[in-house]
Write an enzyme that holds these catalytic residues in place. Structure first.
Site, short mmCIF file in Angstrom:
data_model
loop_
_atom_site.label_atom_id
_atom_site.label_comp_id
_atom_site.label_asym_id
_atom_site.label_seq_id
_atom_site.Cartn_x
_atom_site.Cartn_y
_atom_site.Cartn_z
N TYR A 121 78.90 102.74 115.56
CA TYR A 121 79.47 102.64 116.91
C TYR A 121 80.11 101.27 117.18
O TYR A 121 80.50 101.00 118.32
CB TYR A 121 78.39 102.91 117.96
CG TYR A 121 77.91 104.34 117.96
CD1 TYR A 121 78.55 105.32 118.72
CD2 TYR A 121 76.81 104.72 117.19
CE1 TYR A 121 78.10 106.63 118.72
CE2 TYR A 121 76.35 106.03 117.18
CZ TYR A 121 77.01 106.98 117.95
OH TYR A 121 76.57 108.29 117.93
N GLN B 133 90.14 106.20 135.05
CA GLN B 133 91.34 106.67 135.72
C GLN B 133 91.00 107.93 136.52
O GLN B 133 90.07 108.68 136.17
CB GLN B 133 92.44 106.94 134.71
CG GLN B 133 92.97 105.67 134.04
CD GLN B 133 94.21 105.91 133.21
OE1 GLN B 133 95.06 106.73 133.57
NE2 GLN B 133 94.33 105.20 132.09
N ASP C 202 71.08 99.85 111.91
CA ASP C 202 70.89 100.91 112.89
C ASP C 202 72.14 101.10 113.74
O ASP C 202 72.69 100.13 114.26
CB ASP C 202 69.69 100.58 113.78
CG ASP C 202 69.31 101.72 114.70
OD1 ASP C 202 68.54 102.59 114.27
OD2 ASP C 202 69.79 101.74 115.85
N GLU D 101 72.16 103.79 108.66
CA GLU D 101 71.59 104.89 109.43
C GLU D 101 72.70 105.55 110.23
O GLU D 101 73.29 104.96 111.13
CB GLU D 101 70.50 104.35 110.38
CG GLU D 101 69.75 105.43 111.12
CD GLU D 101 70.23 105.64 112.55
OE1 GLU D 101 69.82 106.62 113.18
OE2 GLU D 101 71.03 104.80 113.04
#
Length: 627
Positions: free
Chosen positions: A114, A291, A110, A151
């Protein structure tokens, strides 16, 4: 879960309590360690792919009173981990090994895309790191015979690439492409996708999430997507958004060009400004980790997923819904049916009011409610379709999508050897569909002893995109080879006219889709082995010809293709020398002894028509589904 962990986990709790003295200190992604200056600039933040209208950072209050920013892609209940660290990999390996030792056959990874965090990138699917991690996981589970399901909601080319590397993927493009075909009464984009999609895929129409918008990018005409959105919203559906950071200068320019409707009056920049006012608050909450130039911009929201039950998306029309499910079951891959979809559930507006926008498709069924749902004719018909998909031997073989049909018609064939054939014909103008198939033993356990180690149906998954393109160019004129009009080359004998699928032969009978006596459909997400033969088989020739059909004459001329037929014949000659000739010269129809035993179903047609004749001119009125 490769990307994140619960804040209730003992690893996270230990880190919060002990900080740098914790044995899990390197398991989590330190926000400041990613950026060269300890915090991202507006330009760097703009590149990061995010899933919320805020930077992916969470200020964690440690036991000693300090605040440490950690990377947090999703909510504060999902803390990102670093599987590339020693501690992160130990956790990942232990989790996977636990599943393997408990008998898992297919493990879903899953949100794995990322895991790669690098300054100056999207921090999503960064190469080669993401492939290295997938390969490491694959080697770890290999001794257990376990396969991996990735996924990811992204451009369809990524799923093709994942399948090429030997991973299973989801077909998240199918839901909206199906809705597009129903809405615009054309199967063009759908047929194109079915012809190029991975065969190593789990097909879906609905999930606990929504229908992915990114997944149809490049497949459905961009101008048609807003109408699909309007169609879903008209049913009371919802939209789940994704978010992009827009720097200050670009924000002002885009806001000036954006026109929104407010009380029936066009307002320039209205909706975008409202989005930015909200995201300004989220930026302010974490400004100490950014920043200063980041504070001049804001987050823009665009549709990511459309949320509603698929039965509601089909206008709660049983015939349209069963047609969509029949097409899903004939789509290359392994069909998966979500529990709300299995029970033909409608939008749950009460749950939506109490929870998140995705809860519209997450109805909580009581046992009594579920039992009542299974007695509905549309659910009985779907259960029977599940049983058919799980038990007919044709689905252990190969699939062919006929690209030579009119745009509004879809014709899909599954076949195994020369004995088993199942055919779907669907018309998106009339919303009629029919299923025909050869006899098979209903008493045999065709759903047992199955494996997910499926070889690519046409070895397409193993080819990269340039190679696929080269094949298409070489075979641009292959469809000039005479055929019998059924999609099979004249070089490949098929069943006699009396037993041809769709011929109206007397030995067909109705598939009782509305029967109340149906076996359990729970094996739908299990796929038989595909044949793994060397050489070019009949199915591969069909795929070659199918790919050739997608080339226009101008494209073929530009590539200098002049005699693709000879190329095909040469391949066929090589293939015939390696394959059993009897498998190519057999006929589809009755067994050689001609017996029609009670344990065998006859050639069968199941129809979703309203009594009209089929596209091939055969009368299917007596085979219509009784809903």
């Amino acid at each position: 879960m490769v990307n994140h962990i619960s804040p209730q986990s003992h690893q996270y709790q230990d880190y919060v309590a002990n900080g740098d003295n914790s044995q899990f200190r390197n398991m989590f992604v330190k926000w400041k360690d990613i950026w060269p200056k300890g915090a991202p600039s507006a330009d760097e933040l703009q590149k990061v792919r995010t899933r919320k209208p805020a930077p992916p950072v969470l200020g964690v209050h440690m036991a000693d009173g300090s605040v440490v920013p950690l990377w947090c892609t999703f909510s504060d209940q999902q803390i990102d981990i670093n599987p590339f660290s020693e501690e992160g990999w130990k956790f990942t390996e232990a989790s996977l090994r636990s599943l393997c030792e408990r008998g898992a056959r297919l493990i879903r990874l899953d949100a794995f895309g990322y895991v790669t965090k690098q300054a100056g990138t999207s921090c999503f699917m960064q190469e080669p790191e993401v492939w290295d991690l997938l390969s490491r996981i694959k080697e770890m589970v290999k001794p257990y015979g376990v396969q991996l399901l990735c996924e990811v909601h992204e451009d369809f080319n990524l799923n093709i690439e994942l399948a090429r590397h030997g991973y299973w993927v989801y077909d998240f493009a199918l839901p909206l492409l199906m809705l597009h075909a129903m809405r615009f009464k054309t199967a063009g984009p759908l047929k194109h996708w079915l012809s190029i999609c991975p065969r190593r895929q789990i097909t879906t129409l609905d999930t606990h999430d929504g229908m992915g918008v990114d997944d149809v990018a490049g497949l459905a005409p961009l101008v048609d997507v807003p109408e699909l959105e309007h169609c879903i919203l008209s049913h009371g559906g919802t939209i789940n958004y994704k978010h992009f950071y827009v720097p200050g200068g670009e924000f002002e320019s885009e806001a000036a060009e954006t026109i929104d409707q407010r009380d029936g009056v066009e307002v320039k920049g209205g909706g975008f400004e409202q989005q930015c006012r909200k995201s300004k608050c989220t930026l302010k909450d974490v400004q100490e980790f950014l920043q200063p130039d980041c504070m001049q911009g804001c987050y823009k929201s665009v549709p990511h997923q459309y949320n509603e039950t698929y039965y509601s998306a089909m206008d709660e029309d049983p015939k349209k819904y069963l047609m969509a499910r029949a097409i899903q079951f004939f789509t290359p891959g392994v069909p998966m049916v979500y529990y709300v979809g299995l029970l033909a559930g409608t939008n749950d507006y009460e749950l939506l009011k109490k929870g998140s926008i995705r809860d519209i498709n997450r109805h909580y069924y009581s046992l009594e409610e579920a039992r009542a749902a299974t007695r509905r004719p549309v659910v009985q018909a779907l259960l029977q379709l599940c049983t058919f998909r799980n038990t007919h031997p044709a689905f252990k073989g190969r699939v062919f999508i006929d690209g030579n049909m009119p745009d509004h018609q879809l014709h899909v064939r599954w076949y195994s050897g020369t004995q088993h054939l199942a055919v779907l014909q669907a018309d998106f103008q009339t919303l009629d569909f029919s299923i025909s198939h050869t006899p098979y033993e209903t008493s045999a356990d065709n759903s047992g002893d199955l494996s997910l180690d499926v070889a690519s149906v046409f070895s397409i998954d193993a080819l990269d995109m340039p190679t696929r393109a080269a094949i298409r160019k070489q075979l641009a004129k292959a469809m000039q080879t005479p055929n019998d009009g059924s999609g099979f080359s004249s070089k490949m004998p098929v069943q006699s006219e009396d037993h041809k699928i769709g011929s109206g032969a007397d030995n067909r009978f109705k598939l009782q889709l509305a029967s109340f006596n149906t076996p359990s459909p729970m094996d739908t997400a299990v796929q038989p082995d595909a044949d793994n033969q060397e050489g070019l088989s009949m199915a591969q020739e069909l795929e070659c010809r199918q790919m050739a059909r997608s080339m226009t004459p101008s494209e073929a001329a530009a590539e200098g293709v002049t005699d693709a037929r000879a190329f095909v014949d040469e391949l066929l000659s090589d293939g015939d020398s390696q394959n059993d000739s009897s498998a190519r010269n057999g006929s589809i129809g009755e067994n050689s002894d001609g017996n029609q035993q009670q344990q065998k179903q006859q050639n069968t047609t199941a129809s979703g028509s309203n009594g009209n004749s089929n596209a091939d001119g055969n009368d299917h009125a007596k085979h219509s589904i009784q809903l």
